[in-house]
Design a protein around this motif. Sequence first.
Motif, PDB file in Angstrom:
ATOM      1  N   ASP A  61      -1.842   6.212 -23.652  1.00 54.51           N
ATOM      2  CA  ASP A  61      -0.623   7.031 -23.564  1.00 54.51           C
ATOM      3  C   ASP A  61       0.248   6.573 -22.393  1.00 54.51           C
ATOM      4  O   ASP A  61       1.481   6.504 -22.502  1.00 54.51           O
ATOM      5  N   GLU A  62      -0.393   6.272 -21.262  1.00 55.55           N
ATOM      6  CA  GLU A  62       0.371   5.857 -20.086  1.00 55.55           C
ATOM      7  C   GLU A  62       1.010   4.480 -20.285  1.00 55.55           C
ATOM      8  O   GLU A  62       2.135   4.236 -19.842  1.00 55.55           O
ATOM      9  N   ILE A  63       0.294   3.584 -20.946  1.00 60.28           N
ATOM     10  CA  ILE A  63       0.850   2.261 -21.229  1.00 60.28           C
ATOM     11  C   ILE A  63       2.103   2.390 -22.096  1.00 60.28           C
ATOM     12  O   ILE A  63       3.129   1.757 -21.829  1.00 60.28           O
ATOM     13  N   CYS A  64       2.012   3.229 -23.120  1.00 63.13           N
ATOM     14  CA  CYS A  64       3.154   3.420 -24.015  1.00 63.13           C
ATOM     15  C   CYS A  64       4.302   4.134 -23.299  1.00 63.13           C
ATOM     16  O   CYS A  64       5.477   3.834 -23.535  1.00 63.13           O
ATOM     17  N   ALA A  65       3.972   5.078 -22.403  1.00 66.38           N
ATOM     18  CA  ALA A  65       5.012   5.765 -21.641  1.00 66.38           C
ATOM     19  C   ALA A  65       5.738   4.800 -20.712  1.00 66.38           C
ATOM     20  O   ALA A  65       6.950   4.926 -20.479  1.00 66.38           O
ATOM     21  N   LEU A  66       5.013   3.816 -20.194  1.00 66.13           N
ATOM     22  CA  LEU A  66       5.625   2.795 -19.352  1.00 66.13           C
ATOM     23  C   LEU A  66       6.495   1.837 -20.153  1.00 66.13           C
ATOM     24  O   LEU A  66       7.323   1.126 -19.599  1.00 66.13           O
ATOM     25  N   LEU A 115       0.831  -1.206   0.000  1.00 65.78           N
ATOM     26  CA  LEU A 115       0.000   0.000   0.000  1.00 65.78           C
ATOM     27  C   LEU A 115       0.866   1.257   0.000  1.00 65.78           C
ATOM     28  O   LEU A 115       0.551   2.244  -0.681  1.00 65.78           O
ATOM     29  N   THR A 116       1.953   1.226   0.732  1.00 68.44           N
ATOM     30  CA  THR A 116       2.870   2.365   0.753  1.00 68.44           C
ATOM     31  C   THR A 116       3.455   2.607  -0.629  1.00 68.44           C
ATOM     32  O   THR A 116       3.513   3.754  -1.106  1.00 68.44           O
ATOM     33  N   ARG A 117       3.885   1.536  -1.299  1.00 66.12           N
ATOM     34  CA  ARG A 117       4.449   1.673  -2.636  1.00 66.12           C
ATOM     35  C   ARG A 117       3.416   2.212  -3.623  1.00 66.12           C
ATOM     36  O   ARG A 117       3.730   3.050  -4.481  1.00 66.12           O
ATOM     37  N   LEU A 118       2.187   1.751  -3.517  1.00 67.52           N
ATOM     38  CA  LEU A 118       1.131   2.212  -4.419  1.00 67.52           C
ATOM     39  C   LEU A 118       0.825   3.693  -4.205  1.00 67.52           C
ATOM     40  O   LEU A 118       0.652   4.454  -5.169  1.00 67.52           O
ATOM     41  N   GLN A 119       0.740   4.108  -2.949  1.00 69.93           N
ATOM     42  CA  GLN A 119       0.461   5.514  -2.650  1.00 69.93           C
ATOM     43  C   GLN A 119       1.581   6.395  -3.194  1.00 69.93           C
ATOM     44  O   GLN A 119       1.328   7.461  -3.773  1.00 69.93           O
ATOM     45  N   GLU A 120       2.824   5.963  -3.011  1.00 72.89           N
ATOM     46  CA  GLU A 120       3.951   6.744  -3.505  1.00 72.89           C
ATOM     47  C   GLU A 120       3.934   6.843  -5.025  1.00 72.89           C
ATOM     48  O   GLU A 120       4.180   7.907  -5.597  1.00 72.89           O
ATOM     49  N   ALA A 121       3.643   5.733  -5.687  1.00 73.10           N
ATOM     50  CA  ALA A 121       3.630   5.713  -7.149  1.00 73.10           C
ATOM     51  C   ALA A 121       2.514   6.587  -7.706  1.00 73.10           C
ATOM     52  O   ALA A 121       2.676   7.218  -8.759  1.00 73.10           O
ATOM     53  N   GLN A 122       1.370   6.631  -7.024  1.00 66.59           N
ATOM     54  CA  GLN A 122       0.278   7.499  -7.464  1.00 66.59           C
ATOM     55  C   GLN A 122       0.645   8.970  -7.269  1.00 66.59           C
ATOM     56  O   GLN A 122       0.374   9.812  -8.133  1.00 66.59           O
ATOM     57  N   ALA A 123       1.285   9.276  -6.149  1.00 62.03           N
ATOM     58  CA  ALA A 123       1.608  10.664  -5.829  1.00 62.03           C
ATOM     59  C   ALA A 123       2.681  11.236  -6.750  1.00 62.03           C
ATOM     60  O   ALA A 123       2.706  12.445  -7.010  1.00 62.03           O
ATOM     61  N   GLN A 124       3.559  10.377  -7.278  1.00 64.23           N
ATOM     62  CA  GLN A 124       4.679  10.839  -8.078  1.00 64.23           C
ATOM     63  C   GLN A 124       4.326  11.069  -9.539  1.00 64.23           C
ATOM     64  O   GLN A 124       5.128  11.626 -10.285  1.00 64.23           O
ATOM     65  N   ALA A 125       3.151  10.637  -9.952  1.00 60.26           N
ATOM     66  CA  ALA A 125       2.806  10.708 -11.375  1.00 60.26           C
ATOM     67  C   ALA A 125       1.664  11.682 -11.634  1.00 60.26           C
ATOM     68  O   ALA A 125       0.725  11.793 -10.847  1.00 60.26           O
ATOM     69  N   GLU A 126       1.784  12.404 -12.738  1.00 55.43           N
ATOM     70  CA  GLU A 126       0.672  13.213 -13.224  1.00 55.43           C
ATOM     71  C   GLU A 126      -0.108  12.357 -14.207  1.00 55.43           C
ATOM     72  O   GLU A 126       0.425  11.902 -15.208  1.00 55.43           O
ATOM     73  N   THR A 127      -1.366  12.152 -13.909  1.00 54.60           N
ATOM     74  CA  THR A 127      -2.144  11.203 -14.692  1.00 54.60           C
ATOM     75  C   THR A 127      -3.588  11.668 -14.799  1.00 54.60           C
ATOM     76  O   THR A 127      -4.065  12.451 -13.975  1.00 54.60           O
ATOM     77  N   ALA A 128      -4.276  11.157 -15.807  1.00 53.31           N
ATOM     78  CA  ALA A 128      -5.691  11.488 -15.995  1.00 53.31           C
ATOM     79  C   ALA A 128      -6.587  10.677 -15.069  1.00 53.31           C
ATOM     80  O   ALA A 128      -7.797  10.901 -15.036  1.00 53.31           O
ATOM     81  N   PHE A 129      -5.984   9.759 -14.328  1.00 50.61           N
ATOM     82  CA  PHE A 129      -6.775   8.890 -13.464  1.00 50.61           C
ATOM     83  C   PHE A 129      -6.670   9.341 -12.014  1.00 50.61           C
ATOM     84  O   PHE A 129      -5.613   9.778 -11.563  1.00 50.61           O
ATOM     85  N   PRO A 130      -7.757   9.242 -11.274  1.00 47.04           N
ATOM     86  CA  PRO A 130      -7.797   9.773  -9.899  1.00 47.04           C
ATOM     87  C   PRO A 130      -6.933   8.986  -8.939  1.00 47.04           C
ATOM     88  O   PRO A 130      -6.739   7.777  -9.090  1.00 47.04           O
ATOM     89  N   VAL A 131      -6.419   9.686  -7.952  1.00 49.69           N
ATOM     90  CA  VAL A 131      -5.649   9.036  -6.898  1.00 49.69           C
ATOM     91  C   VAL A 131      -6.603   8.354  -5.916  1.00 49.69           C
ATOM     92  O   VAL A 131      -7.616   8.937  -5.513  1.00 49.69           O
ATOM     93  N   VAL A 153      -8.065   1.433 -12.509  1.00 47.50           N
ATOM     94  CA  VAL A 153      -7.024   1.659 -13.521  1.00 47.50           C
ATOM     95  C   VAL A 153      -5.850   2.400 -12.892  1.00 47.50           C
ATOM     96  O   VAL A 153      -4.674   2.088 -13.145  1.00 47.50           O
ATOM     97  N   SER A 154      -6.159   3.394 -12.052  1.00 54.57           N
ATOM     98  CA  SER A 154      -5.119   4.164 -11.379  1.00 54.57           C
ATOM     99  C   SER A 154      -4.221   3.255 -10.546  1.00 54.57           C
ATOM    100  O   SER A 154      -2.986   3.401 -10.545  1.00 54.57           O
ATOM    101  N   LEU A 155      -4.813   2.297  -9.839  1.00 49.04           N
ATOM    102  CA  LEU A 155      -4.033   1.389  -8.998  1.00 49.04           C
ATOM    103  C   LEU A 155      -3.176   0.444  -9.832  1.00 49.04           C
ATOM    104  O   LEU A 155      -2.023   0.155  -9.483  1.00 49.04           O
ATOM    105  N   ILE A 156      -3.734  -0.065 -10.943  1.00 46.50           N
ATOM    106  CA  ILE A 156      -2.965  -0.953 -11.813  1.00 46.50           C
ATOM    107  C   ILE A 156      -1.767  -0.210 -12.398  1.00 46.50           C
ATOM    108  O   ILE A 156      -0.642  -0.730 -12.452  1.00 46.50           O
ATOM    109  N   LEU A 157      -1.984   1.031 -12.819  1.00 44.75           N
ATOM    110  CA  LEU A 157      -0.891   1.831 -13.373  1.00 44.75           C
ATOM    111  C   LEU A 157       0.153   2.148 -12.302  1.00 44.75           C
ATOM    112  O   LEU A 157       1.359   2.122 -12.565  1.00 44.75           O
ATOM    113  N   ALA A 158      -0.307   2.463 -11.083  1.00 42.40           N
ATOM    114  CA  ALA A 158       0.625   2.725  -9.986  1.00 42.40           C
ATOM    115  C   ALA A 158       1.444   1.474  -9.675  1.00 42.40           C
ATOM    116  O   ALA A 158       2.660   1.548  -9.452  1.00 42.40           O
ATOM    117  N   ASN A 159       0.781   0.323  -9.657  1.00 44.75           N
ATOM    118  CA  ASN A 159       1.466  -0.951  -9.437  1.00 44.75           C
ATOM    119  C   ASN A 159       2.540  -1.160 -10.508  1.00 44.75           C
ATOM    120  O   ASN A 159       3.677  -1.550 -10.211  1.00 44.75           O
TER     121      ASN A 159
END
Length: 367
Positions: free
Chosen positions: A324-329, A200-216, A285-291
């Motif tokens: 776009d996010e998939i390709c950026a990854l 959960l800590t890793r997921l929260q950090e990954a969400q906070a560090q990215a600018e994304t169209a998906f909600p935190v 989707v936001s959580l999968i991308l953060a993961n």
Amino acid sequence: MSGLFLSELTLSHFRSHKGGRIECDGRPVAIYGPNGAGKTNILEAVSLFSPGRGLRRSSAEDMTRRPEALGWKVTGILQSLQQVHEIEIWSDKGAARQLRIDGKAATQNALGTISRVLWLVPSMDRLWIEGAEGRRRFLDRMTLSFFPQHAELSLDYEKAMRERNRLLKDQVRDAHWYAALEQQMARTGAGIHSNRVATLTRLQEAQAQAETAFPVAELELTQTEGEMPETEADLNEALAESRFRDMAAGRSLVGPHRADLQGTFAAKGVPAKDCSTGEQKALLVSLILANARALTQDFGAAPMLLLDEVSAHLDAGRRSALYDEICALNAQAWMTGTGPELFQDLSARAQYLEVTETAGISAIVTQ
């Protein structure tokens, strides 16, 4: 080119596919065709290239093509961190699933050292509004992606809990019968809890560090009843104290198997269960991308992503943002939909595969 991808996938008597061979590169794979053609079956085959039971959690017997029921086989050429591995996964008629890596028998843990696969399937769309068991399974799947040993901890915990539950149902009152089992539950349960909290800590950090169209999504690990004992000593004590209450219930009421994952739409402060269907999907989707972002840092390459009917409940803007996010990854994402128009925003950034009910898997189309 992504650092983790399948360059070849072969199916033999797997689910609806009598046979099929797919050759591709590291770009996303857009799979389209009518409902019932076997698109999700391809994703399930790819999901077997990671530890665990796959995206449907099916038995080996359930994966065989009917009515022949001859057994099945899935093979793949896995490009992983500048190395190439030949993976063979199969089940003979009525037998358990087996695995070979580069011609040698291997364990699920060994597979976890060279491959990571994440998925989002339609059955998860109701995650926030259904029972805690589904959310635990969702969390444990993400946890397993960071901590491959999490699977062994979970199996050992469940084995000890089943034996303890048997004593409870038989109304056994002698404390000596419980001591060793509770010690094992406490040791493995504390490890499970620690892994989940770290995830959960890793997921929260990954969400906070990215600018994304998906909600935190703000995440919290709770217990369905009372407080979760966090340390081995606390859990061991809680299990001992709960014996008579557990005996009345006929099962263990304390431990990580009673945990629940709660999510909140951070920007609105609204619990995920009270959000709209589209918002709930966007949070997933936001959580999968953060993961995926966090795993990319840990593993050295983006995991493979399996996104079944990914366009459902996503508007055109968010669907385009997802691509776009998939390709950026730089991730090889295997995605399904009923028609190629659902993937038009990917254009030449993806490969396209048509699956029909009559012909099965057709040749992959590279644009």
